[in-house]
Enzyme design. Sequence first.
Site, PDB file in Angstrom:
ATOM      1  N   CYS A  14      44.525  60.020  55.918  1.00  0.00           N
ATOM      2  CA  CYS A  14      45.749  59.296  55.564  1.00  0.00           C
ATOM      3  C   CYS A  14      46.557  60.130  54.570  1.00  0.00           C
ATOM      4  CB  CYS A  14      45.443  57.902  55.029  1.00  0.00           C
ATOM      5  SG  CYS A  14      45.032  57.792  53.290  1.00  0.00           S
ATOM      6  N   GLU A  15      47.846  60.087  54.749  1.00  0.00           N
ATOM      7  CA  GLU A  15      48.719  60.892  53.901  1.00  0.00           C
ATOM      8  C   GLU A  15      48.878  60.315  52.504  1.00  0.00           C
ATOM      9  OE1 GLU A  15      53.154  59.348  55.210  1.00  0.00           O
ATOM     10  OE2 GLU A  15      52.156  60.801  56.497  1.00  0.00           O
ATOM     11  N   HIS A  16      48.423  59.097  52.289  1.00  0.00           N
ATOM     12  CA  HIS A  16      48.580  58.477  50.974  1.00  0.00           C
ATOM     13  C   HIS A  16      47.420  58.781  50.026  1.00  0.00           C
ATOM     14  CE1 HIS A  16      51.062  55.523  53.493  1.00  0.00           C
ATOM     15  NE2 HIS A  16      51.880  56.362  52.901  1.00  0.00           N
ATOM     16  N   HIS A  17      46.188  58.845  50.564  1.00  0.00           N
ATOM     17  CA  HIS A  17      45.019  59.064  49.710  1.00  0.00           C
ATOM     18  C   HIS A  17      44.165  60.242  50.165  1.00  0.00           C
ATOM     19  CE1 HIS A  17      45.978  54.701  49.523  1.00  0.00           C
ATOM     20  NE2 HIS A  17      45.920  54.961  48.237  1.00  0.00           N
TER      21      HIS A  17
ATOM     22  N   GLN B 209      48.668  55.852  60.663  1.00  0.00           N
ATOM     23  CA  GLN B 209      48.337  55.520  62.047  1.00  0.00           C
ATOM     24  C   GLN B 209      49.575  55.176  62.863  1.00  0.00           C
ATOM     25  OE1 GLN B 209      44.864  53.005  62.599  1.00  0.00           O
ATOM     26  NE2 GLN B 209      45.802  52.068  64.399  1.00  0.00           N
TER      27      GLN B 209
ATOM     28  N   HIS C  20      40.133  52.421  58.287  1.00  0.00           N
ATOM     29  CA  HIS C  20      40.714  53.254  57.239  1.00  0.00           C
ATOM     30  C   HIS C  20      39.863  53.223  55.978  1.00  0.00           C
ATOM     31  CE1 HIS C  20      44.746  53.893  59.187  1.00  0.00           C
ATOM     32  NE2 HIS C  20      44.185  52.991  59.974  1.00  0.00           N
TER      33      HIS C  20
ATOM     34  N   CYS D 151      40.600  54.372  53.141  1.00  0.00           N
ATOM     35  CA  CYS D 151      41.389  54.039  51.957  1.00  0.00           C
ATOM     36  C   CYS D 151      41.390  52.535  51.708  1.00  0.00           C
ATOM     37  CB  CYS D 151      42.815  54.577  52.064  1.00  0.00           C
ATOM     38  SG  CYS D 151      43.741  53.970  53.478  1.00  0.00           S
TER      39      CYS D 151
END
Length: 184
Positions: free
Chosen positions: A75-78, A116, A144, A146
């Site tokens: 994931c690009e956030h975490h 996603q 996920h 995260c």
Amino acid sequence: MSEKLTGHYSEILSILGEDVNRNGLIDTPKRAAKAMEFLTDGYHKTVEEVVNGAIFEADTDEMVIVQDIEYYSLCEHHMLPFIGRCHIAYLPQGKVLGLSKFARIVDMYARRLQIQEGLTKQIADAVQEVTGAAGVGVIMEGKHMCMMMRGVQKQSSSMITSVMLGSLRTSDVTRNEFLRLIGK
């Protein structure tokens, strides 16, 4: 790039309070750098390269489905993993795509920092572009880390995303055929 990543991983471990010279961590920065390069190698590929000319003339216009393509992404956030299965349908118009190329397209986009929702759309757009199909449908299921390992820590949570293009978007009958055939 690997040497630079190795240095950064070493620095991160030190900041966390680890002794990067202790026995268990001596090669960890190098291994982590190599793993990250592998997990993000999709940045160095194009659709044209992964398809590699495997588009064939075919006298069919009936739905083709490739289901249960396993994938993993970050994931690009975490930068934590999300993993799952991808189901792809398309309605050929004189051309079909080699079977393994669907998995290669999924892997190429999954091996980039992603969400996603974006991954689902990128795959659908690529299949549409390559095949010129009358319709394309992509459904992705994902778990996920995260959401499971941190934050709300919901172990049984999962996510389903879909993108329908062309006749899979405009025709309820066609879309329902896809969903029925994959058991959704």
